[in-house]
Structure formats: C-alpha cells, structure tokens
Motif scaffolding. Structure first.
Motif, PDB file in Angstrom:
ATOM      1  N   UNK A  24       1.144  -1.147  -0.545  1.00  0.00           N
ATOM      2  CA  UNK A  24       0.202   0.095   0.452  1.00  0.00           C
ATOM      3  C   UNK A  24       1.073   1.170   0.223  1.00  0.00           C
ATOM      4  N   UNK A  25       2.077   1.426   0.588  1.00  0.00           N
ATOM      5  CA  UNK A  25       2.940   2.489   0.851  1.00  0.00           C
ATOM      6  C   UNK A  25       3.220   2.834  -0.734  1.00  0.00           C
ATOM      7  N   UNK A  26       3.420   1.650  -1.087  1.00  0.00           N
ATOM      8  CA  UNK A  26       4.737   1.928  -2.697  1.00  0.00           C
ATOM      9  C   UNK A  26       3.605   2.247  -3.729  1.00  0.00           C
ATOM     10  N   UNK A  27       1.980   1.929  -3.542  1.00  0.00           N
ATOM     11  CA  UNK A  27       0.654   2.436  -3.701  1.00  0.00           C
ATOM     12  C   UNK A  27       1.194   4.108  -3.890  1.00  0.00           C
ATOM     13  N   UNK A  28       0.594   4.685  -2.952  1.00  0.00           N
ATOM     14  CA  UNK A  28       1.260   6.316  -2.461  1.00  0.00           C
ATOM     15  C   UNK A  28       2.139   6.707  -2.817  1.00  0.00           C
ATOM     16  N   UNK A  29       3.070   6.313  -3.375  1.00  0.00           N
ATOM     17  CA  UNK A  29       4.293   6.613  -3.917  1.00  0.00           C
ATOM     18  C   UNK A  29       3.994   6.387  -5.210  1.00  0.00           C
ATOM     19  N   UNK A  30       3.691   5.731  -6.179  1.00  0.00           N
ATOM     20  CA  UNK A  30       2.801   5.631  -7.623  1.00  0.00           C
ATOM     21  C   UNK A  30       1.800   6.597  -7.553  1.00  0.00           C
ATOM     22  N   UNK A  31       1.201   6.964  -6.666  1.00  0.00           N
ATOM     23  CA  UNK A  31       1.099   7.863  -6.974  1.00  0.00           C
ATOM     24  C   UNK A  31       1.108   9.660  -6.928  1.00  0.00           C
ATOM     25  N   UNK A  32       1.789   9.516  -5.842  1.00  0.00           N
ATOM     26  CA  UNK A  32       2.635  11.256  -6.222  1.00  0.00           C
ATOM     27  C   UNK A  32       3.502  11.307  -6.998  1.00  0.00           C
ATOM     28  N   UNK A  33       4.008   9.869  -7.474  1.00  0.00           N
ATOM     29  CA  UNK A  33       4.691  10.976  -8.950  1.00  0.00           C
ATOM     30  C   UNK A  33       3.758  10.705 -10.207  1.00  0.00           C
TER      31      UNK A  33
END
Ligand SMILES: [Mn+2]
Length: 312
Positions: free
Chosen positions: A298-307
């Motif tokens: 889920x944290x990686x999903x957040x990183x993708x959303x920021x990018x």
C-alpha cells in the motif's frame, strides 16, 4: 468570532483544551499557549491541557492530570485538530460547550462553535490573533512563556518561516513575540538540534532519496535502518522537511515503518498533496499531509500516486 471566543472564555469557570494525537510544536504551542494566556489574564479559572504527554516535546510543557468531574459544565476547546478521530483525549464531548480552533481544511465541522482559517500558517498564529483581540478589548497581557509557546508553534508549522503559509501577518506576529522575554536560542536548540545518530540518518536519507524527472521524491525508512542508527519512528519527525532542500524536488513522500503500519508523510512545494493523503485514509494541509499504510504494498501505491501527481 474572536470577540465571541473571548466571551465564551470569560463565561466558563473551567476550560479544558485538547489538541491532536501525535502532537507537534503547533499542537502543543496553541494548546499550552492558550492555557497560559487564559491563566495569566483571568484569576479563579481552572484551565487544563488534556491529552497524552509526548516526551520529545517536554521542553514546551506537559499536559495536566484532569479530575474526574473536570468536564462538568466546562468549556472544551480543541486546537489544531481537523477531525474528531485525531483529538487526543476521548472525553472532549463531555463538556457543556465545544469550540474548534484550527487552520486545517474544515472537512469535519465538529463543535458548537468553530473558528477555522485554513490559510493561516498555524493555530498558534490564530491564538496570537486572539491575544491581540483580547489585548485591544480586555487589556490581555502576554507572558514570556505564552510567547515562547506560540512562537514555537509558528516556527514549527512554517518550517522556520520557509513555507509560503508564512505571511506578512505571520512575520508581524513573530516580530512581536520575540520582543517578549524568552530564550529563543535555547528554544531553537530544543526544536532543531540533531544528535549524531539523527545526522547519520539524515545523510542516509539524502543518499537514498529516489527523485524522478518530475520532481517527485520517495524516502523509505525501514525498521532495520532505524535500528542501525539506534533511532525510533518518532525521532524521524525532525527530518521530514529536510528533502525540501534538494534542488529539483517538488513533492516528496516520507515512508517510515512503525509497529503494524507504515507512516506516510507527504510534503510539497506546489502539487497539492492532501487529496492524495485522503486517498490513503489521512488528510492535512495542501502542502503537508499524512496518512498510514497497512503494508509496504500500500505504501508503494502511495509512492506511485505521488509520482503520478507530479507528472501532471
Ligand atoms: Mn498546525
């Protein structure tokens, strides 16, 4: 509204002030600064600061032990807290009246009265404004310690006056506060001094920052990393703003592993990140927001959303 708040403060003999969980200098500064101002200007009132003590903020003060019957007929004021889930202290609704004073977006319109100005640098600056109104209309005086607390809140929430939320009024408030008799250098030391382990983690962060071509950066601090440096998740809070100094960064996500969850802290110099934080069950300001992820996926999903946000 400020006049009405002062009327409310004058009307109640007992006033209990809450703020948010995981407090920062603005939470403590607005809560304890308001408490100090009321005590200094009204004799015979019982004023309490509710919530759990955070040892890392002991230099600002400590919350009070509340008597069991404290909430009977009391005015409860909640400072710096956008929504009821984030209020520290479960009894906030047990008073006779509830007043919200805050500078986050007013998504959760709790309380009988609300004084909410989302554009304000900090809730501490709002309490300073309340003081000005009290000084003009009731002759309120400012104590050195109240000035120290409000100044700490303003400095904390503006990243030492760097964020665009620091307006001319913010600087005017600070200019007045620093004329009061408190030790500004000692306060800065308490707020910003870093010991060797924290500086090492800071170095690690700069070395391992994943910055893409659109100005999105992701920082990952695992439990193992913190153990290597002998630090706790709370210690990392001082470093969240640091990546802003890296040239080319527009927004960043600070992921910190905590027991049972990954803490997500979004910071930005332009792209609005609180909508992003909301997608992950959090919230906050346009340029500083937070949430938590259940796991690394889920944290990686957040990183993708920021990018993705920075790509637009
Ligand atoms: Mn704040």
């Amino acid at each position: 509204m400020k006049r009405q708040i002062i009327d409310m403060i004058e009307h109640y003999d007992t006033i209990i002030i809450h703020r948010h969980v995981r407090p920062d200098p603005d939470a403590y500064g607005s809560q304890l600064g308001l408490k100090e101002l009321i005590l200094a200007n009204y004799t015979g009132k019982a004023v309490f600061a509710a919530g759990t003590a955070d040892p890392s903020l002991d230099y600002l003060g400590r919350p009070d032990e509340l008597p069991d019957d404290a909430y009977e007929g009391a005015l409860v004021i909640v400072t710096d807290t956008a929504n009821t889930e984030r209020i520290d202290g479960g009894r906030y609704a047990e008073g006779a009246a509830l007043l919200k004073i805050d500078h986050h977006p007013d998504d959760d319109r709790y309380g009988d009265r609300r004084w909410v100005i989302p554009g304000m640098s900090s809730t501490s600056e709002m309490i300073y404004d309340l003081f000005r109104e009290g000084a003009d209309s009731r002759g309120w005086t400012m104590t050195a310690n109240a000035a120290r607390l409000l100044f700490a809140g303003i400095v904390g929430d503006t990243g030492r006056f760097v964020y665009p939320s620091a307006t001319p009024q913010t600087f005017r408030a600070a200019a007045d506060l620093i004329t009061r008799d408190f030790d500004r250098t000692a306060l800065y030391d308490e707020m910003f001094e870093m010991d060797a382990p924290l500086l090492k983690l800071n170095g690690y962060i700069y070395q391992n920052l994943e910055l893409d071509e659109n100005g999105a950066a992701v920082i990952t601090v695992t439990k193992e990393i913190m153990e290597t440096f002998g630090l706790t998740p709370e210690d990392t809070a001082k470093l969240v703003g640091a990546p802003g100094m890296v040239k080319g960064i527009r927004a960043w996500l600070f992921k910190v592993e905590e027991p049972g969850q990954i803490r997500l802290r979004f910071r930005s110099k332009g792209p609005v990140v609180n909508e992003l934080a909301k997608q992950f069950g959090g919230g906050g300001h346009a340029l500083a927001a937070g949430a938590s992820a259940k796991n690394w996926t889920e944290a990686e999903r957040a990183a993708r959303a920021l990018r993705e946000l920075c790509r637009r």
